[in-house]
Design a protein around this motif. Structure first.
Motif, PDB file in Angstrom:
ATOM      1  N   UNK A  98       0.839  -1.156  -0.149  1.00  0.00           N
ATOM      2  CA  UNK A  98      -0.092   0.003  -0.088  1.00  0.00           C
ATOM      3  C   UNK A  98       0.701   1.163  -0.063  1.00  0.00           C
ATOM      4  N   UNK A  99       2.051   1.405   0.660  1.00  0.00           N
ATOM      5  CA  UNK A  99       2.981   2.334   0.660  1.00  0.00           C
ATOM      6  C   UNK A  99       3.795   2.307  -0.519  1.00  0.00           C
ATOM      7  N   UNK A 100       3.773   1.444  -1.353  1.00  0.00           N
ATOM      8  CA  UNK A 100       4.561   1.349  -2.498  1.00  0.00           C
ATOM      9  C   UNK A 100       6.043   1.385  -2.180  1.00  0.00           C
ATOM     10  N   UNK A 101       6.839   0.815  -1.164  1.00  0.00           N
ATOM     11  CA  UNK A 101       8.179   0.939  -1.143  1.00  0.00           C
ATOM     12  C   UNK A 101       8.837   0.120  -2.095  1.00  0.00           C
ATOM     13  N   UNK A 102      10.171   0.535  -2.456  1.00  0.00           N
ATOM     14  CA  UNK A 102      10.993   0.091  -3.626  1.00  0.00           C
ATOM     15  C   UNK A 102      12.118  -0.517  -3.153  1.00  0.00           C
ATOM     16  N   UNK A 103      12.596  -1.657  -3.452  1.00  0.00           N
ATOM     17  CA  UNK A 103      13.680  -2.429  -3.155  1.00  0.00           C
ATOM     18  C   UNK A 103      14.672  -2.204  -4.167  1.00  0.00           C
ATOM     19  N   UNK A 104      15.963  -1.634  -3.801  1.00  0.00           N
ATOM     20  CA  UNK A 104      16.705  -1.538  -5.025  1.00  0.00           C
ATOM     21  C   UNK A 104      17.926  -1.935  -4.513  1.00  0.00           C
ATOM     22  N   UNK A 105      19.202  -1.873  -5.515  1.00  0.00           N
ATOM     23  CA  UNK A 105      20.411  -2.354  -5.246  1.00  0.00           C
ATOM     24  C   UNK A 105      21.228  -2.308  -6.202  1.00  0.00           C
ATOM     25  N   UNK A 106      22.549  -2.528  -5.841  1.00  0.00           N
ATOM     26  CA  UNK A 106      23.878  -2.866  -7.074  1.00  0.00           C
ATOM     27  C   UNK A 106      24.496  -3.999  -6.620  1.00  0.00           C
ATOM     28  N   UNK A 107      24.802  -5.013  -7.341  1.00  0.00           N
ATOM     29  CA  UNK A 107      25.618  -5.994  -7.415  1.00  0.00           C
ATOM     30  C   UNK A 107      26.714  -5.798  -8.237  1.00  0.00           C
ATOM     31  N   UNK A 108      27.965  -5.580  -7.664  1.00  0.00           N
ATOM     32  CA  UNK A 108      29.274  -5.094  -8.450  1.00  0.00           C
ATOM     33  C   UNK A 108      30.253  -5.801  -7.705  1.00  0.00           C
ATOM     34  N   UNK A 109      30.831  -6.578  -8.836  1.00  0.00           N
ATOM     35  CA  UNK A 109      31.993  -7.546  -8.430  1.00  0.00           C
ATOM     36  C   UNK A 109      33.003  -7.456  -9.648  1.00  0.00           C
ATOM     37  N   UNK A 110      34.213  -7.345  -9.227  1.00  0.00           N
ATOM     38  CA  UNK A 110      35.416  -7.141 -10.146  1.00  0.00           C
ATOM     39  C   UNK A 110      36.446  -8.335  -9.790  1.00  0.00           C
ATOM     40  N   UNK A 111      36.932  -8.633 -10.734  1.00  0.00           N
ATOM     41  CA  UNK A 111      38.412  -9.344 -10.554  1.00  0.00           C
ATOM     42  C   UNK A 111      39.409  -8.465 -10.915  1.00  0.00           C
ATOM     43  N   UNK A 112      40.483  -8.239 -10.084  1.00  0.00           N
ATOM     44  CA  UNK A 112      41.465  -7.460 -10.335  1.00  0.00           C
ATOM     45  C   UNK A 112      42.732  -7.907 -10.328  1.00  0.00           C
ATOM     46  N   UNK A 113      43.680  -7.390 -11.474  1.00  0.00           N
ATOM     47  CA  UNK A 113      45.288  -7.816 -11.003  1.00  0.00           C
ATOM     48  C   UNK A 113      46.012  -6.329 -11.075  1.00  0.00           C
ATOM     49  N   UNK A 114      46.733  -6.209  -9.829  1.00  0.00           N
ATOM     50  CA  UNK A 114      47.514  -5.009  -9.703  1.00  0.00           C
ATOM     51  C   UNK A 114      48.990  -5.178  -9.521  1.00  0.00           C
TER      52      UNK A 114
END
Length: 309
Positions: free
Chosen positions: A21-37
């Motif tokens: 009834x209150x119209x909440x929104x579930x949101x997100x970001x799944x952000x993953x990276x493989x890195x060589x430094x």
């Protein structure tokens, strides 16, 4: 404590879905990276990084007198680590506020400063090539602070005013507020411009000018910053970035920047990006950062996926 926080997050998500009834929104970001430094003075090796992955709930309610209440709970979660580390869960923007179409929006809680909100075009947000060490973070600007009151005016003739003040629990400032930030932005069609000023904690100050332009799927942007460290030493910095659209699926992103102080720092990055729709994407990114202050010359190759929902 981590388990309690996770339980609270899950409860919020369940209630958000159930309380339609209150119209909440579930949101997100799944952000993953493989890195060589690699590079002189860097922490060399291979790693998997969770790049500011987050999960949250936001919503609004209409009140009497043409007022709208808004709220947001947002948590940053380390998707590449277990739940025993101190950084597994962090709070991001979390606030309650009220909006009036004629008077603007007022928020109270934990929130980005006005200067941070007025950055404009950020093409490498939350990646290894994000330019926060060049502009902002080095001087402890662009804050997301606790105990913040944030105001955003209605847009008038393409112009909008942003202002925020924050009081830190352990702030060293003798002023009423530890962080004071103000910005004016201009948006019309594909053109963006921003002017911002911020004073933080022990006396560090910064001013920034931002310009951006979008055309035919391409983007260009530039920012120039100048100010003082808490020590009183001056600094200047600039960043230039752009996006070139190759096809509907592929694009190239590039950025370069330099901080000019007692000892300079120079950085640049370039990435091939595969658009997944919305703001989701796959990318292969090369970044190099040469910091004379820390005697580090670091290179990184990052293969990442960002899924926005």
């Amino acid at each position: 404590m981590q388990r309690i926080i996770i339980a609270c997050i899950l409860t919020l998500l369940v209630n958000a879905k159930a309380n339609a009834g209150n119209m909440p929104t579930v949101f997100g970001i799944a952000h993953l990276a493989t890195e060589v430094v690699s590079g002189e003075g860097s922490k060399e090796g291979f790693s998997v990084k969770s790049r500011s992955s987050r999960l949250g709930v936001r919503g609004k309610n209409t009140f009497k007198g043409n007022l709208t209440g808004i709220y947001r709970f947002e948590f940053q979660i380390d998707m590449a680590d277990d739940n025993n580390g101190d950084d597994f869960v962090k709070s991001r923007n979390m606030y309650a506020g009220i909006t009036d179409k004629k008077l603007g929006t007022l928020l109270v809680g934990r929130h980005d400063s006005a200067m941070k909100k007025a950055i404009g075009i950020k093409i490498f947000s939350d990646t290894v090539a994000e330019m926060t060490t060049i502009m902002g973070k080095d001087v402890k600007l662009y804050n997301r602070a606790n105990n913040t009151v944030y105001y955003q005016s209605p847009r008038l003739f393409c112009i909008q005013l942003l202002a925020s003040v924050s009081a830190l629990e352990n702030g060293d400032s003798k002023n009423l507020f530890d962080i004071q930030s103000i910005a004016i932005t201009f948006k019309k069609n594909n053109i963006y411009a921003g002017l911002a000023n911020e004073k933080a904690e022990a006396g560090q100050k910064g001013n920034r000018i931002t310009l951006g332009y979008k055309f035919s799927g391409h983007q260009v942007g530039a920012g120039y910053e100048f100010g003082k460290y808490a020590s009183g030493a001056y600094h200047k910095a600039f960043v230039i970035n752009g996006i070139a659209k190759l096809t509907d699926l592929y694009k190239i992103k590039a950025t370069c920047g330099k901080r000019m102080a007692e000892k300079d720092e120079t950085a640049y990055g370039i990435a091939a990006v595969r658009d997944l729709g919305g703001k989701s994407e796959l990318y292969l990114l090369y970044h190099r950062d040469t910091n004379d202050n820390t005697s580090v010359d670091e290179q990184a190759l990052s293969l990442g996926m960002k899924y926005v929902f």
